[in-house]
Motif scaffolding. Structure first.
Motif, PDB file in Angstrom:
ATOM      1  N   LYS A 145      73.673  60.606  78.440  1.00 46.19           N
ATOM      2  CA  LYS A 145      72.464  60.919  77.672  1.00 46.19           C
ATOM      3  C   LYS A 145      72.204  62.415  77.721  1.00 46.19           C
ATOM      4  O   LYS A 145      71.898  63.037  76.711  1.00 46.19           O
ATOM      5  N   SER A 197      60.460  52.982  71.390  1.00 44.24           N
ATOM      6  CA  SER A 197      61.903  52.761  71.179  1.00 44.24           C
ATOM      7  C   SER A 197      62.169  51.511  70.347  1.00 44.24           C
ATOM      8  O   SER A 197      62.887  51.564  69.347  1.00 44.24           O
ATOM      9  N   GLU A 198      61.583  50.392  70.775  1.00 50.64           N
ATOM     10  CA  GLU A 198      61.848  49.124  70.081  1.00 50.64           C
ATOM     11  C   GLU A 198      61.444  49.240  68.620  1.00 50.64           C
ATOM     12  O   GLU A 198      62.154  48.795  67.723  1.00 50.64           O
ATOM     13  N   LYS A 254      61.805  51.465  82.427  1.00 49.80           N
ATOM     14  CA  LYS A 254      63.100  51.291  81.769  1.00 49.80           C
ATOM     15  C   LYS A 254      64.210  51.279  82.800  1.00 49.80           C
ATOM     16  O   LYS A 254      65.095  50.451  82.776  1.00 49.80           O
ATOM     17  N   ILE A 261      56.634  55.052  81.936  1.00 48.97           N
ATOM     18  CA  ILE A 261      57.436  54.343  80.927  1.00 48.97           C
ATOM     19  C   ILE A 261      58.915  54.413  81.293  1.00 48.97           C
ATOM     20  O   ILE A 261      59.633  53.423  81.250  1.00 48.97           O
ATOM     21  N   LEU A 262      59.358  55.613  81.692  1.00 44.17           N
ATOM     22  CA  LEU A 262      60.774  55.793  82.014  1.00 44.17           C
ATOM     23  C   LEU A 262      61.164  55.021  83.276  1.00 44.17           C
ATOM     24  O   LEU A 262      62.252  54.463  83.350  1.00 44.17           O
ATOM     25  N   LYS A 264      70.495  52.427  74.867  1.00 40.40           N
ATOM     26  CA  LYS A 264      69.785  53.117  73.805  1.00 40.40           C
ATOM     27  C   LYS A 264      68.874  54.193  74.391  1.00 40.40           C
ATOM     28  O   LYS A 264      68.456  54.102  75.528  1.00 40.40           O
ATOM     29  N   GLU A 265      68.556  55.153  73.553  1.00 46.26           N
ATOM     30  CA  GLU A 265      67.647  56.217  73.982  1.00 46.26           C
ATOM     31  C   GLU A 265      66.240  55.649  74.126  1.00 46.26           C
ATOM     32  O   GLU A 265      65.882  54.694  73.443  1.00 46.26           O
ATOM     33  N   THR A 266      65.468  56.276  74.978  1.00 48.28           N
ATOM     34  CA  THR A 266      64.063  55.907  75.071  1.00 48.28           C
ATOM     35  C   THR A 266      63.252  56.890  74.231  1.00 48.28           C
ATOM     36  O   THR A 266      63.342  58.099  74.431  1.00 48.28           O
ATOM     37  N   SER A 295      53.459  60.516  71.634  1.00 46.51           N
ATOM     38  CA  SER A 295      52.066  60.599  72.061  1.00 46.51           C
ATOM     39  C   SER A 295      51.250  61.151  70.908  1.00 46.51           C
ATOM     40  O   SER A 295      51.773  61.857  70.039  1.00 46.51           O
ATOM     41  N   TYR A 303      64.699  61.665  77.793  1.00 47.92           N
ATOM     42  CA  TYR A 303      64.197  60.758  76.762  1.00 47.92           C
ATOM     43  C   TYR A 303      64.000  61.564  75.486  1.00 47.92           C
ATOM     44  O   TYR A 303      64.215  62.780  75.470  1.00 47.92           O
ATOM     45  N   ILE A 311      59.626  58.194  73.214  1.00 49.11           N
ATOM     46  CA  ILE A 311      58.228  58.147  73.654  1.00 49.11           C
ATOM     47  C   ILE A 311      57.407  59.083  72.759  1.00 49.11           C
ATOM     48  O   ILE A 311      57.753  60.249  72.596  1.00 49.11           O
ATOM     49  N   ASP A 359      55.218  64.707  70.360  1.00 48.74           N
ATOM     50  CA  ASP A 359      53.777  64.761  70.629  1.00 48.74           C
ATOM     51  C   ASP A 359      53.072  65.202  69.349  1.00 48.74           C
ATOM     52  O   ASP A 359      53.428  66.222  68.768  1.00 48.74           O
ATOM     53  N   LEU A 363      49.810  63.378  80.986  1.00 52.36           N
ATOM     54  CA  LEU A 363      50.738  62.858  79.984  1.00 52.36           C
ATOM     55  C   LEU A 363      52.105  62.614  80.619  1.00 52.36           C
ATOM     56  O   LEU A 363      52.736  61.593  80.410  1.00 52.36           O
ATOM     57  N   ILE A 407      47.239  59.351  73.631  1.00 51.65           N
ATOM     58  CA  ILE A 407      47.772  57.994  73.711  1.00 51.65           C
ATOM     59  C   ILE A 407      49.290  58.150  73.819  1.00 51.65           C
ATOM     60  O   ILE A 407      49.890  58.855  73.000  1.00 51.65           O
ATOM     61  N   VAL A 408      49.888  57.544  74.817  1.00 55.10           N
ATOM     62  CA  VAL A 408      51.340  57.670  75.009  1.00 55.10           C
ATOM     63  C   VAL A 408      51.967  56.280  74.902  1.00 55.10           C
ATOM     64  O   VAL A 408      51.500  55.352  75.563  1.00 55.10           O
ATOM     65  N   LYS A 409      52.976  56.168  74.065  1.00 51.73           N
ATOM     66  CA  LYS A 409      53.609  54.852  73.921  1.00 51.73           C
ATOM     67  C   LYS A 409      55.127  54.961  73.881  1.00 51.73           C
ATOM     68  O   LYS A 409      55.670  55.927  73.328  1.00 51.73           O
ATOM     69  N   ASP A 410      55.763  53.955  74.440  1.00 49.42           N
ATOM     70  CA  ASP A 410      57.208  53.812  74.285  1.00 49.42           C
ATOM     71  C   ASP A 410      57.437  53.166  72.922  1.00 49.42           C
ATOM     72  O   ASP A 410      57.037  52.028  72.699  1.00 49.42           O
ATOM     73  N   LYS A 440      52.271  59.491  82.530  1.00 46.27           N
ATOM     74  CA  LYS A 440      52.380  58.302  81.661  1.00 46.27           C
ATOM     75  C   LYS A 440      53.822  58.124  81.204  1.00 46.27           C
ATOM     76  O   LYS A 440      54.343  57.022  81.190  1.00 46.27           O
TER      77      LYS A 440
END
Lengths: 422, 144
Positions: free
Chosen positions: A245, B27-28, A138, A134-135, B5-7, B11, B121, B9, B125, A127, B22-25, A130
């Motif tokens: 941040k 943010s948008e 960015k 993603i980071l 902007k913050e990210t 899961s 970030y 994430i 989860d 995990l 399943i892991v996804k960004d 993954k």
């Protein structure tokens, strides 16, 4: 920050009349010589001389003043670096408090709650990869190409600030005034006053602003762009964003005033303008029986806590206190918050002190907190009022008249009498 | 200018399959829809946009849970996990501690600061469960 005078402004001031058409500068020369382009105004004919594009003018401006700009960049980078140092100091300060919270939640809470650690989930490592991916994506998108230094960056931009932010239409500049120009049909030409011709094309013009205003707008934009370039050039921006941040993340945790997990929590108070950080357990209502009569007194729920204070690399642990505004035979004053609860005579205190020293020697701070809460504070509160003790306040109608309750009521409310003694 | 902007994430894993999450960004999605509910977030997470076989398995499993929870007397139980994979506890509006997050809660509120390799970030989860009605007695909602 004083920027060198923009080249474009100097040219506009020196020439009596100049034009910007399709992002290119044209100067109107008083002498009529042979050429292809002519400017006609008030029955006079002038030579129209094609000059540089706005982008070139801007580049020449930067190159001509390279040393001045490099100094500006150096100063800006220094300032940014100083700002980053300040943020780092903030973070360190927050980190101390964060570590205290982390210690409370991560080490003390499970001990008090007797929470069994669940088998760690096996997806964690994969995990993380993954998330890292993603980071990474960015972060890469933040980086600019060719950012060797701020000056290079600003010199190699694909656009000019004049074009993008200042001169959006075709203009004519004359005697310190800026006019917007528009192409008009030949039939209109005779009917209007403010007009000129370039070769066979007819134009009208109307005043929009002074050249001085335009210069100010341009300088402001240049300043903004140079500041950004200084960030990218020194490659400090990403770092600064990360620091900001980080600070915000710590802040969001540290700003939590109260947090509970089951029967345990932490709470921050500010008594006498001093910040206190308590780990507490929640005590349910209970009743105490008078030592001399058959009277019962009900005590409401409360938070029993110990204060944690970070000292260098250690965490100092205080003695048990009732955090709420509370009255009890074993606390000194009625209706006062954050009072220490008396847990025994000098022999008992010596015994407790010995035990606490053992915890200190072994560095078992979480266990020490748990002991003070569950084995010292809680028994003192609920069953510490019994025969052999000299209380701060005797449990009687005079001191605790409002707490008086019948045994029937206690049974009905399922409130236990906790100081049953032989 | 870089995006400051913050990210976010998120899961999601399914307790039944015990496979990778399943892991996804997201943010948008969250910036576009700040009031996105937990239920919507879960549906977004399992929306297939190029899943591998494991992710498809998780997606199918979560879909089953969502389907099952539509039946009478069953509920969608959403649980958040901490870094050790243990269930996290939250306070509801009455100050009571609870383990389940209501599907109608605002998803953004549950993201917490996290970091990996000094990269920071906001993460969340999740695990989904089918829960009999009233089993926890706290404020989560029966999906109709």
């Amino acid at each position: 920050m004083n920027l060198p005078k923009p080249l474009f402004i100097s040219i506009a001031e020196e020439s009596k009349l100049c034009l910007i058409v399709n992002n290119r500068l044209y100067t109107v020369e008083p002498k009529v010589e042979e050429g292809n382009s002519f400017f006609y105004m008030l029955n006079n004919k002038y030579n129209l001389k094609e000059s540089e594009t706005l982008k070139s003018l801007e580049m020449i401006y930067f190159k001509n003043n390279e040393n001045e700009f490099k100094d500006i960049f150096n100063n800006l980078t220094k300032t940014k670096s100083e700002e980053s140092q300040l943020i780092k100091k903030d973070i360190n300060k927050l980190k101390n408090e964060y570590e205290l919270i982390n210690f409370a939640v991560g080490e003390i809470f499970p001990l008090v709650n007797h929470k069994k650690k669940k088998k760690k989930v096996n997806h964690k490592k994969k995990l993380n990869k993954k998330i890292l991916k993603i980071l990474e994506l960015k972060e890469n998108s933040y980086n600019y190409k060719n950012t060797k230094d701020g000056f290079e960056y600003i010199l190699n931009r694909e656009y000019s600030m004049l074009e993008r932010g200042i001169i959006k239409n075709n203009i004519l500049i004359s005697n310190g005034n800026v006019y917007e120009i528009k192409k008009i049909p030949k039939t209109f030409y005779q009917k209007i006053r403010n007009k000129f011709k370039i070769n066979n094309s007819c134009y009208s013009y109307s005043f929009i602003k002074n050249l001085k205003n335009l210069e100010n707008e341009y300088s402001k934009l240049l300043f903004t762009e140079i500041t950004k370039a200084a960030d990218y050039g020194s490659q400090k921006l990403t770092e600064r964003i990360q620091l900001l941040k980080q600070r915000d993340n710590f802040l969001s945790i540290v700003n939590k005033r109260c947090y509970e997990e089951g029967n345990i929590g932490f709470l921050k108070t500010n008594k006498n303008s001093y910040n206190h950080f308590y780990v507490f357990i929640k005590e349910k209502p209970f009743a105490l029986k008078s030592l001399k009569t058959d009277e019962y007194y009900k005590f409401e729920k409360c938070k029993l806590g110990v204060e944690l204070t970070p000292k260098k690399n250690k965490i100092e642990v205080g003695y048990p206190v009732i955090i709420d505004i509370y009255s009890h035979p074993l606390i000194p004053t009625k209706n006062v918050s954050e009072q220490r609860i008396c847990y025994g005579d000098k022999y008992r205190k010596e015994e407790v002190s010995k035990k606490l020293n053992e915890f200190d020697k072994k560095g078992k701070i979480a266990e020490k907190v748990c002991y003070l809460l569950k084995e010292i504070g809680e028994p003192a509160l609920r069953s510490g009022y019994f025969g052999d003790l000299m209380p701060h306040l005797v449990l009687n109608k005079e001191n605790f008249g409002d707490n008086l309750i019948s045994l029937e009521e206690l049974n009905r409310e399922h409130i236990p009498v906790t100081n049953k003694f032989k | 200018m870089a995006d400051e902007k913050e990210t976010y994430i998120a899961s999601i894993k399914c307790p039944i399959t015990q496979t990778d999450a399943i892991v996804k960004d997201v943010s948008e999605k969250l910036y576009g829809e700040p009031n996105l509910t937990m239920n919507d977030l879960i549906k977004y997470l399992i929306k297939d946009n190029g899943f591998n076989e494991t992710e498809k398995e998780v997606m199918g499993s979560v879909e089953n849970v969502l389907e099952e929870s539509k039946r009478p007397k069953k509920m969608l139980g959403i649980k958040a996990l901490d870094s050790d994979g243990e269930y996290k506890y939250f306070q509801n509006r009455n100050g009571e501690t609870q383990e389940l997050i209501s599907p109608t809660e605002i998803a953004k509120d549950y993201f917490e600061p996290k970091s990996i390799d000094e990269k920071v970030y906001k993460g969340l989860d999740l695990e989904v469960h089918v829960t009999p009605e009233g089993s926890s007695g706290l404020d989560y909602i029966l999906l109709k």
